[in-house]
Design a protein around this motif. Structure first.
Motif, PDB file in Angstrom:
ATOM      1  N   ASP A  65       0.826  -1.207   0.000  1.00 44.99           N
ATOM      2  CA  ASP A  65       0.000   0.000   0.000  1.00 44.99           C
ATOM      3  C   ASP A  65       0.863   1.261   0.000  1.00 44.99           C
ATOM      4  O   ASP A  65       0.469   2.290  -0.551  1.00 44.99           O
ATOM      5  N   ARG A 117       3.967   1.541  -1.375  1.00 38.12           N
ATOM      6  CA  ARG A 117       4.535   1.667  -2.732  1.00 38.12           C
ATOM      7  C   ARG A 117       4.462   0.296  -3.384  1.00 38.12           C
ATOM      8  O   ARG A 117       4.913  -0.696  -2.798  1.00 38.12           O
ATOM      9  N   PRO A 118       3.873   0.250  -4.583  1.00 40.60           N
ATOM     10  CA  PRO A 118       3.770  -1.058  -5.246  1.00 40.60           C
ATOM     11  C   PRO A 118       5.159  -1.684  -5.416  1.00 40.60           C
ATOM     12  O   PRO A 118       6.065  -1.058  -5.990  1.00 40.60           O
ATOM     13  N   ARG A 155       0.566  -5.599 -14.730  1.00 43.22           N
ATOM     14  CA  ARG A 155      -0.813  -5.305 -14.357  1.00 43.22           C
ATOM     15  C   ARG A 155      -1.748  -5.482 -15.554  1.00 43.22           C
ATOM     16  O   ARG A 155      -2.864  -6.007 -15.410  1.00 43.22           O
ATOM     17  N   VAL A 211       4.734   6.542  -8.884  1.00 40.05           N
ATOM     18  CA  VAL A 211       3.575   6.007  -8.172  1.00 40.05           C
ATOM     19  C   VAL A 211       2.291   6.610  -8.725  1.00 40.05           C
ATOM     20  O   VAL A 211       1.296   5.902  -8.961  1.00 40.05           O
ATOM     21  N   TYR A 258       1.553   5.103 -12.132  1.00 39.48           N
ATOM     22  CA  TYR A 258       1.125   3.700 -11.997  1.00 39.48           C
ATOM     23  C   TYR A 258      -0.315   3.633 -11.469  1.00 39.48           C
ATOM     24  O   TYR A 258      -1.139   2.869 -12.001  1.00 39.48           O
ATOM     25  N   ARG A 259      -0.623   4.420 -10.436  1.00 36.38           N
ATOM     26  CA  ARG A 259      -1.961   4.368  -9.853  1.00 36.38           C
ATOM     27  C   ARG A 259      -3.023   4.839 -10.853  1.00 36.38           C
ATOM     28  O   ARG A 259      -4.103   4.233 -10.968  1.00 36.38           O
ATOM     29  N   THR A 308      -3.359   2.104 -13.708  1.00 33.64           N
ATOM     30  CA  THR A 308      -4.017   0.865 -13.276  1.00 33.64           C
ATOM     31  C   THR A 308      -5.483   1.098 -12.942  1.00 33.64           C
ATOM     32  O   THR A 308      -6.342   0.257 -13.228  1.00 33.64           O
ATOM     33  N   GLU A 309      -5.794   2.248 -12.341  1.00 37.68           N
ATOM     34  CA  GLU A 309      -7.192   2.556 -12.027  1.00 37.68           C
ATOM     35  C   GLU A 309      -7.994   2.740 -13.315  1.00 37.68           C
ATOM     36  O   GLU A 309      -9.139   2.275 -13.416  1.00 37.68           O
ATOM     37  N   MET A 331      -7.941   9.796  -9.072  1.00 33.23           N
ATOM     38  CA  MET A 331      -6.986  10.084 -10.143  1.00 33.23           C
ATOM     39  C   MET A 331      -6.753  11.589 -10.299  1.00 33.23           C
ATOM     40  O   MET A 331      -5.616  12.040 -10.504  1.00 33.23           O
ATOM     41  N   ARG A 378      -4.535  12.826  -7.467  1.00 33.26           N
ATOM     42  CA  ARG A 378      -3.126  12.438  -7.652  1.00 33.26           C
ATOM     43  C   ARG A 378      -2.443  13.350  -8.672  1.00 33.26           C
ATOM     44  O   ARG A 378      -1.286  13.744  -8.489  1.00 33.26           O
TER      45      ARG A 378
END
Length: 662
Positions: A515, A517-518, A533, A564, A567-568, A571-572, A619, A622
């Protein structure tokens, strides 16, 4: 309503009486063969004109403001002035000596009430018809109680304007012996006017912008009247026609009460004060030079010519300076933009409210306001007419400056616009800086809030999950140690449970670490993590396949926070495609030129505009945390999510890479 109509009818009737009296006096004088000199010396011209102006202006005030006593006082003043020439004319037509004596008495006693009572009382009540405060009630009572003294002084001599008429009935035998009383009466008249002027000065200091404009009308009339009447009082041989300046007072009062916005009274007062001061300078210079040159120049012609030249030389440089001083008092520093900019600059450190107050004060504006987003910073009373000026910084409108127009102005003058244009530049910078400061503070608050929420989540996970598990591990280990020699089978069971609890604790630790950092970012890098992913999402829960393409162009080594966030968001967005888009393929593109661009598109059927949910909001937040932008929504060919991030200047691009996952 009926009372108002009755009052207006009475005002019209009284005004008609004034007109009739003056008309009768003028008609008689002309029919009797009076010339202009006789009309002036008999006070027919002066009293008649003052009667008409006071009466008609009083009727106008009473018609529009029936409840204001000033209109009725002016009507009474006009009747008093008009009755004097009317009674004189009528006395010349009757033949009864008693009737003539009565009319002479009326003529002598009519006009003093106007000067001794009605005019000072009206000035004391100007402009709203009410006393300044209860303390001024005694001043009004004093004026009313002592006003008969002036009437007695003017009628006590009994001498009529016309030598052919007898004395009046109120003739006092010892009139000359009462000279000290008459002197006191003259002083009383002066004091009454001075008290009224003091009251007006106090009203001006306490009044709002509207009240000051009304008082300026009376000031203009008073300046002109004093300018004309002062020579008549102190210089012998001054024509009696200078008294015709007095009617300017009721005209100014009527305009001030009924139509004070007729024109820019400040401009008129500015010019009037300038010429009044200039005239005083000219008169003083003339008197001083006459006294100085009288012993040096014998010729009268030469003396007059020399004085004229000297006066002209003195006045020439004085006029601009006088005009500048008066304009500054009425219009502030609008003719000195640098001074205004300096005053505004001094207030920048005090905040925007101080800047707005400085602009209004520097330009003597009735109202000024600054509108920034939904916030209004105002100073002064709201004006009936305002002008809006946009404030721009970097091609973007950051606020609006709203200024109220002065009385009688239909728009801003070129001088005002020049000053405001100069002030707008630093003001726009200040507004932009204030907005950036507010945004920075908001961002700090969000960061602190997010940090505290993350700490709260970690504390809860550690306390509720990992803590009890580790506590159970410790208890199981102690119990196994105690039973290993006495109950081997029970110890083996405890060790098995200890092994399961330990694995559960390790899983909790990994979940907490993931959680934060991937781990795939550190193991595979951003592209490898996204490929992994995308591979996991290539099969939906219902077993259908979706084709996902991951491509990158000029991708440099990115900071950890930016990795990060990218990536978030990616992926979302892909998760939303798999769950909601009903698409057969999706493309994830990362491109770096001057900034990092992340773009996710799919070929799902067109839909209605997307409703913001938790995923879209996360999103967007971020992206905003790192100074980026975020856009998401349907397109004619499917859905699209796009984010842009600024890049550090030291990043170096890497080779292009294109991956396809089926």
């Amino acid at each position: 309503m009926r009372t108002s109509v009755n009052r207006r009818g009475l005002a019209g009737a009284l005004a008609g009486l004034v007109v009739a009296e003056v008309t009768f006096a003028v008609v008689y004088a002309l029919s009797a063969g009076w010339g202009w000199t006789e009309l002036v010396d008999g006070f027919v011209v002066t009293n008649g004109l003052m009667g008409l102006t006071f009466g008609l202006c009083g009727a106008v005030i009473a018609w529009h403001r029936p409840a204001n006593p000033i209109g009725w006082l002016f009507l009474a003043d006009g009747i008093g002035h008009a009755t004097t020439p009317f009674a004189d004319a009528l006395a010349n037509l009757v033949h009864s000596e008693l009737a003539q004596q009565i009319l002479v008495t009326v003529s002598l006693a009519a006009w003093p009430w106007s000067i001794g009572l009605f005019l000072p009382l009206a000035l004391l009540l100007f402009p709203d018809g009410r006393l300044l405060s209860p303390r001024w009630r005694w001043a009004a009572i004093g004026i009313i109680a002592t006003s008969p003294l002036f009437v007695l002084e003017m009628s006590g001599s009994g001498e009529s304007v016309s030598p052919a008429l007898p004395r009046g009935l109120l003739t006092l035998r010892d009139f000359d012996a009462l000279q000290p009383l008459w002197t006191a009466t003259e002083v009383r008249n002066l004091v009454a006017i001075l008290v009224a002027l003091v009251c007006l000065a106090i009203r001006y200091r306490r009044a709002d912008e509207t009240g000051r404009r009304q008082l300026l009308w009376l000031l203009l009339a008073s300046v002109i009247a004093v300018l004309f009447i002062t020579p008549w009082a102190f210089v012998a041989g001054t024509p009696i026609l200078v008294l015709l300046a007095i009617p300017l007072i009721p005209i100014a009062v009527a305009v001030a009460i009924v139509r004070y916005q007729l024109l820019d009274i400040r401009l008129v007062v500015s010019r009037a004060l300038t010429w009044a001061l200039l005239s005083l300078v000219a008169i003083g210079s003339y008197a001083a030079l006459v006294a100085l040159l009288d012993s040096l120049i014998a010729s009268q012609v030469g003396r007059s010519a020399a004085v004229t030249v000297f006066v002209a030389l003195i006045i020439a440089p004085v006029l601009p300076r006088l005009q500048q001083l008066v304009d500054r008092a009425l219009y502030g520093d609008r003719h000195d933009p640098a001074r205004v900019a300096s005053r505004v600059g001094e207030q920048l450190s005090a905040g925007l409210p101080g800047v707005v107050a400085a602009i209004r004060s520097a330009l003597r504006l009735p109202y000024a306001a600054l509108v920034v987003d939904d916030r209004v910073i105002a100073d002064g009373s709201v004006a009936s007419s305002v002008v809006q000026l946009e404030l721009s910084y970097g091609g973007e409108v950051v606020g609006t400056l709203v200024v109220g127009l002065r009385s009688g102005e239909s728009g801003l003058s070129s001088a005002d616009r020049s000053v405001l244009g100069l002030v707008a530049v630093p003001l726009a910078v200040a507004v932009h800086a204030t907005r950036l400061s507010a945004e920075l503070q908001s961002s700090r608050e969000k960061l602190v809030s997010a940090r505290e929420e993350e700490r709260r989540r970690l504390r809860r996970d550690l306390h509720d999950g990992l803590g009890p598990t580790l506590t159970g591990v410790a208890f199981s280990a102690d119990a196994a140690a105690n039973l290993i020699t006495t109950d081997t089978s029970r110890a083996v069971e405890l060790l098995a449970r200890l092994r399961a609890d330990t694995r559960s604790a390790i899983a909790d630790v990994r979940r907490l670490v993931d959680d934060l950092r991937p781990p795939a970012l550190d193991e595979l890098g951003l592209l490898g993590a996204l490929q992994q992913r995308a591979d996991q999402m290539s099969i939906r829960a219902d077993g259908t396949a979706i084709r996902v393409v991951v491509s990158a162009s000029g991708l440099p080594t990115l900071p950890a926070a930016l990795e990060v966030a990218a990536y978030r968001i990616a992926t979302e967005a892909l998760t939303n495609v798999v769950r909601h888009a009903r698409a057969t393929s999706a493309v994830l593109t990362l491109r770096c030129e001057n900034q990092l661009e992340i773009k996710i598109t799919d070929d799902g059927p067109p839909t209605a505009p997307w409703q913001p949910g938790v995923g879209l909001q996360a999103m967007q937040e971020r992206a905003a945390e790192l100074g980026g932008t975020f856009e998401a929504g349907p397109t004619p060919t499917g859905g699209q999510v796009q984010a842009h991030f600024p890049l550090p200047t030291h990043t170096a691009p890497s080779a292009d890479l294109s991956l396809e996952v089926r």
